[in-house]
Design a protein around this motif. Structure first.
Motif, short mmCIF file in Angstrom:
data_model
loop_
_atom_site.label_atom_id
_atom_site.label_comp_id
_atom_site.label_asym_id
_atom_site.label_seq_id
_atom_site.Cartn_x
_atom_site.Cartn_y
_atom_site.Cartn_z
N THR A 51 0.81 -1.21 0.00
CA THR A 51 0.00 0.00 0.00
C THR A 51 0.84 1.26 0.00
OG1 THR A 51 -1.57 1.32 1.31
CG2 THR A 51 -0.27 -0.31 2.51
N SER A 62 1.96 -6.21 8.19
CA SER A 62 0.91 -6.14 9.22
C SER A 62 0.59 -7.55 9.71
CB SER A 62 -0.34 -5.46 8.67
OG SER A 62 -0.91 -6.21 7.61
N PRO A 67 -7.45 -6.98 11.98
CA PRO A 67 -7.03 -5.59 11.80
C PRO A 67 -8.20 -4.62 11.91
CG PRO A 67 -7.06 -6.74 9.69
CD PRO A 67 -7.27 -7.77 10.75
N MET A 69 -9.54 -0.40 11.40
CA MET A 69 -9.66 0.49 10.25
C MET A 69 -8.85 1.76 10.49
SD MET A 69 -11.79 -1.12 8.17
CE MET A 69 -12.47 0.13 7.08
N TYR A 85 -14.58 -2.66 6.86
CA TYR A 85 -14.24 -3.75 5.94
C TYR A 85 -13.67 -4.85 6.81
CZ TYR A 85 -12.53 -6.39 1.97
OH TYR A 85 -12.31 -7.39 1.04
N GLY A 89 -7.02 -10.74 9.33
CA GLY A 89 -5.63 -10.78 8.94
C GLY A 89 -5.18 -12.23 8.85
N LEU A 116 -6.25 -1.55 8.54
CA LEU A 116 -6.35 -1.43 7.08
C LEU A 116 -6.51 0.03 6.70
CD1 LEU A 116 -8.84 -4.35 6.33
CD2 LEU A 116 -6.33 -4.43 6.37
N ASP A 117 -5.61 0.54 5.85
CA ASP A 117 -5.72 1.92 5.38
C ASP A 117 -6.56 1.95 4.10
OD1 ASP A 117 -3.98 1.66 2.98
OD2 ASP A 117 -2.36 1.43 4.43
N THR A 120 -5.89 0.10 0.95
CA THR A 120 -6.21 -1.32 0.99
C THR A 120 -7.71 -1.57 0.99
OG1 THR A 120 -4.16 -1.84 2.18
CG2 THR A 120 -5.95 -3.44 2.35
N PHE A 121 -8.43 -0.99 1.95
CA PHE A 121 -9.85 -1.37 2.06
C PHE A 121 -10.71 -0.78 0.97
CE2 PHE A 121 -9.94 2.30 5.16
CZ PHE A 121 -10.96 3.07 4.60
N VAL A 135 -6.39 -10.58 4.74
CA VAL A 135 -5.62 -9.49 4.15
C VAL A 135 -4.40 -9.18 5.02
CG1 VAL A 135 -5.65 -7.05 3.45
CG2 VAL A 135 -7.71 -8.46 3.18
N GLN A 137 -0.94 -6.49 4.87
CA GLN A 137 -0.38 -5.32 4.19
C GLN A 137 1.14 -5.31 4.32
OE1 GLN A 137 -3.45 -1.71 4.82
NE2 GLN A 137 -2.80 -2.68 6.71
#
Length: 265
Positions: A51, A62, A67, A69, A85, A89, A116-117, A120-121, A135, A137
């Protein structure tokens, strides 16, 4: 053994999938993102997102099992700071990423708190709206060194054989000072150059030309700071310099901005 491709995607602006205010602006991008899962021969076991919205001194992965948000955008409607979202992880994958990087002498660490930034989301909410695929990162390095990011991708390429879909999430044009019709010419010039370069069949020639990206037409207007372009080098390294195909392109964003996304096989 089937091997997944890698992708460099232009992820769009902020939390756009939730915003009716954008109208049809991102319809082409949304269609291209939805097509990615449909184009794969197998369902990914996990997603590894490189990301543009996470930079650390050394590569960092990560490792949170659940995770949270990170609403890392500003000035958007209040409801966009309540988006969820709820993908899980995968600490085991995070550990494997760490080991693969370290094995190649690449310094890396794990962050078990990172959420999640929106790099990503936001695209994943369109690609995998059920949030049913784990997910993980991977950050960029703050030194923004092209070759180091390419080498990191090379170190991780075996993940593609294990059902991990690697996605470089950035933007082929990222200059927030010029994000309207004034960006039409420079964004097109750089987008055309990027397309012509990625279509070069000889991997060595393509790599050499990419390494000189700052000499491209309007390069530093399109990418004043290259963090939104760097995920490209990671997924290109992971694809072992595989064949590129453009999976998304439009030239009418916000009055004329050009943007593209690519797949590497």
């Amino acid at each position: 053994m089937r091997t997944l491709p890698t992708f460099f995607i232009s992820h769009g602006g902020g939390p756009w999938p939730w915003m009716t205010e954008f109208g049809s602006t991102y319809d082409k991008l949304a269609a291209s993102l939805r097509q990615i899962p449909a184009s794969l021969d197998l369902q990914p076991k996990a997603l590894l997102v490189i990301t543009a919205h996470w930079e650390t001194v050394d590569f960092t992965v990560s490792g949170a099992a659940k995770p949270g948000m990170l609403y890392d955008y500003y000035g958007f409607p209040d409801y966009t700071y309540q988006i969820e979202y709820p993908a899980s992880g995968q600490p085991e994958l995070a550990e494997q990423v760490l080991q693969l990087l370290n094995h190649k002498g690449i310094q890396a660490s794990c962050d078990t708190q990172r959420g999640l930034d929106h790099g990503t989301f936001t695209p994943l909410a369109v690609m995998y709206p059920e949030a049913d695929i784990p997910v993980v990162q991977l950050s960029l390095k703050t030194n923004l060194d092209i070759e180091q990011h390419y080498q990191a991708g090379q170190a991780l390429r075996t993940l593609r054989e294990q059902g991990v879909l690697m996605i470089g999430s950035g933007l082929s044009y990222h200059n927030l000072r010029y994000f309207d019709a004034s960006a039409a010419r420079p964004s097109k010039e750089f987008d055309d150059w990027l397309y012509e370069t990625l279509m070069i069949k000889d991997a060595k020639d393509r790599h050499q030309r990419l390494s000189r990206w700052q000499q491209a037409p309007s390069a530093r207007i399109a990418q004043p700071r290259e963090e939104h372009l760097l995920p490209l080098w990671v997924v290109l390294g992971a694809a072992d310099d595989g064949k590129a195909s453009r999976i998304y392109h439009q030239n009418d964003l916000f009055g004329g901005i050009s943007a593209s996304s690519y797949r590497f096989d």
